[in-house]
Motif scaffolding. Structure first.
Motif, PDB file in Angstrom:
ATOM      1  N   UNK A 152       0.823  -1.081  -0.123  1.00  0.00           N
ATOM      2  CA  UNK A 152       0.008  -0.130   0.077  1.00  0.00           C
ATOM      3  C   UNK A 152       0.882   1.246   0.092  1.00  0.00           C
ATOM      4  N   UNK A 153       0.306   2.385  -0.440  1.00  0.00           N
ATOM      5  CA  UNK A 153       1.070   3.570  -0.405  1.00  0.00           C
ATOM      6  C   UNK A 153       0.999   4.022   1.117  1.00  0.00           C
ATOM      7  N   UNK A 154       2.145   4.765   1.552  1.00  0.00           N
ATOM      8  CA  UNK A 154       2.287   5.603   2.692  1.00  0.00           C
ATOM      9  C   UNK A 154       1.102   6.562   2.492  1.00  0.00           C
ATOM     10  N   UNK A 155       0.328   6.812   3.529  1.00  0.00           N
ATOM     11  CA  UNK A 155      -0.801   7.697   3.540  1.00  0.00           C
ATOM     12  C   UNK A 155      -1.056   8.322   4.717  1.00  0.00           C
ATOM     13  N   UNK A 277       4.119  -2.487   3.359  1.00  0.00           N
ATOM     14  CA  UNK A 277       3.880  -4.109   2.529  1.00  0.00           C
ATOM     15  C   UNK A 277       3.690  -5.081   3.583  1.00  0.00           C
ATOM     16  N   UNK A 278       3.403  -6.078   3.102  1.00  0.00           N
ATOM     17  CA  UNK A 278       3.068  -7.290   4.238  1.00  0.00           C
ATOM     18  C   UNK A 278       3.050  -8.470   3.513  1.00  0.00           C
ATOM     19  N   UNK A 279       3.285  -9.571   4.197  1.00  0.00           N
ATOM     20  CA  UNK A 279       3.176 -10.966   3.748  1.00  0.00           C
ATOM     21  C   UNK A 279       1.787 -11.446   4.457  1.00  0.00           C
ATOM     22  N   UNK A 284      -6.401 -15.686   2.995  1.00  0.00           N
ATOM     23  CA  UNK A 284      -6.848 -14.800   4.315  1.00  0.00           C
ATOM     24  C   UNK A 284      -6.396 -13.374   3.820  1.00  0.00           C
ATOM     25  N   UNK A 285      -5.844 -13.178   2.663  1.00  0.00           N
ATOM     26  CA  UNK A 285      -5.400 -11.525   2.254  1.00  0.00           C
ATOM     27  C   UNK A 285      -6.514 -10.728   2.486  1.00  0.00           C
ATOM     28  N   UNK A 286      -7.622 -11.294   2.262  1.00  0.00           N
ATOM     29  CA  UNK A 286      -9.065 -10.055   2.296  1.00  0.00           C
ATOM     30  C   UNK A 286      -9.260  -9.754   3.437  1.00  0.00           C
ATOM     31  N   UNK A 287      -8.461 -10.401   4.665  1.00  0.00           N
ATOM     32  CA  UNK A 287      -8.607  -9.869   6.073  1.00  0.00           C
ATOM     33  C   UNK A 287      -8.230  -8.683   6.300  1.00  0.00           C
ATOM     34  N   UNK A 288      -6.944  -8.444   5.645  1.00  0.00           N
ATOM     35  CA  UNK A 288      -6.642  -6.998   5.820  1.00  0.00           C
ATOM     36  C   UNK A 288      -6.433  -6.205   4.897  1.00  0.00           C
ATOM     37  N   UNK A 291     -10.986  -4.541   0.238  1.00  0.00           N
ATOM     38  CA  UNK A 291     -11.608  -3.931  -1.017  1.00  0.00           C
ATOM     39  C   UNK A 291     -10.459  -4.182  -1.966  1.00  0.00           C
ATOM     40  N   UNK A 292      -9.430  -4.981  -1.866  1.00  0.00           N
ATOM     41  CA  UNK A 292      -8.555  -5.339  -2.922  1.00  0.00           C
ATOM     42  C   UNK A 292      -7.808  -4.003  -3.249  1.00  0.00           C
ATOM     43  N   UNK A 293      -7.398  -3.357  -2.563  1.00  0.00           N
ATOM     44  CA  UNK A 293      -6.687  -1.955  -2.762  1.00  0.00           C
ATOM     45  C   UNK A 293      -5.260  -2.058  -2.678  1.00  0.00           C
ATOM     46  N   UNK A 294      -4.583  -3.035  -2.340  1.00  0.00           N
ATOM     47  CA  UNK A 294      -3.344  -3.176  -2.269  1.00  0.00           C
ATOM     48  C   UNK A 294      -2.630  -3.913  -3.733  1.00  0.00           C
TER      49      UNK A 294
END
Length: 331
Positions: A152-155, A277-279, A284-288, A291-294
């Motif tokens: 994700x971009x820093x925000x 970023x995250x692994x 289970x990616x949809x848990x964090x 909305x599928x923004x990453x």
């Protein structure tokens, strides 16, 4: 467990703390950098880890380790083994073939530690795709998921008056009683939302050992609270790298985990790094990232299960694991 002699000069046996110097010697020979005594103790001391070694002419030439991890699965507490430190000296003959050193130490370890009627009913790890393919070909592992990398971009945090507050945890080096209680409650909320998943226990005890007591890495632990009432909503762990902030772990009810991601994005902006970023396991990616923004990429890390000894099958474990980078020992 002590294995029978493979030949007049080879033997396999369970390792004890007295074998730590020899294990660390082998590790440095194979990987080209040392493992400190403190790091070995953080992993293996006081029964936290178990290992098998293959010795040739009295010298260790192969090592297979695993760390005990508390899990919840279908509401029940079970123990899992996180496989780590699979080390084979390059000069050992037939290292990647059946009956070679890797096969011998792996099967000895699995027979001793993993499966039904053994200390750990299930095992997991973070092997490279190449190493997993070798183990699969030898009949040791099967894949039940894979890791995806989200970015994700820093925000900057929203100035909205409803935006949750973020507080650093364990600023004195350990959790306060209130912080520990908050983490324990968040861990129970997460477990309640993950009854169909295999999920490592996330509580103050686990985070203390995994993150606060790590002898070589400093992590940032943070608690997300509601702005007005100060209710703990979620917690997260980050590690700063060059040009990015890595989200290693989250805990909280499923609905609150995106708040932890947003708080970590704001923290990345504060640190002046452009990316968070995250692994996480693909299942289970949809848990964090609901909305599928990453942005997604593939680090080519399968999630294996044991197929050598009787235990839960690959079909039973398929898509069940909730794993993040903080569930590994090397992140």
């Amino acid at each position: 467990m002590t294995g029978g002699a493979v030949s007049g000069v080879e033997s396999i046996r369970a390792l004890t703390p007295d074998d730590a110097p020899e294990m660390r010697r082998l590790f440095e020979v194979v990987f080209g950098h040392p493992m400190s005594p403190a790091l070995w103790a953080w992993k293996y001391a006081q029964g936290r880890g178990h290992a098998m070694g293959l010795f040739r002419e009295g010298a260790m030439v192969a090592h297979y380790g695993g760390l005990t991890r508390r899990l919840r699965w279908c509401g029940q507490r079970v123990l899992a083994c996180q496989v780590c430190d699979v080390v084979v000296q390059s000069s050992a003959n037939r290292a990647l073939v059946r009956r070679g050193p890797l096969f011998q130490v792996c099967t000895a370890f699995l027979q001793d530690q993993v499966g039904y009627d053994r200390p750990h009913p299930v095992a997991f790890g973070f092997p490279s795709a190449r190493h997993h393919a070798v183990a699969h070909r030898l009949g040791l592992y099967d894949a039940v998921d894979h890791i995806v990398q989200l970015a994700w971009p820093a925000r900057q945090a929203s100035p909205d008056r409803t935006t949750p507050r973020v507080h650093a945890l364990a600023e004195s080096g350990d959790f306060t009683p209130a912080e520990a209680a908050a983490l324990d409650r968040l861990g129970l909320e997460m477990a309640d939302d993950a009854l169909g998943s295999l999920i490592g226990v996330r509580d103050a005890e686990q985070w203390r050992q995994r993150f606060l007591r790590h002898p070589e890495v400093r992590y940032g632990l943070h608690l997300v609270r509601s702005r007005w009432w100060g209710i703990p909503l979620a917690a997260f762990v980050v590690r700063r790298h060059e040009g990015r902030l890595q989200l290693l772990d989250v805990v909280g009810a499923r609905r609150t985990l995106p708040l932890a991601v947003q708080a970590a994005q704001a923290l990345a902006a504060q640190h002046g790094v452009p990316v968070l970023d995250a692994w996480i396991t693909a299942s289970h990616a949809h848990w964090i990232d609901p909305r599928g923004e990453a942005t997604r990429s593939d680090p080519e890390i399968p999630v294996p299960c044991n197929t050598w000894t009787p235990g839960p099958t690959a079909a039973e474990l398929q898509g069940r694991w909730f794993l993040m980078a903080g569930d590994a020992d090397f992140t």
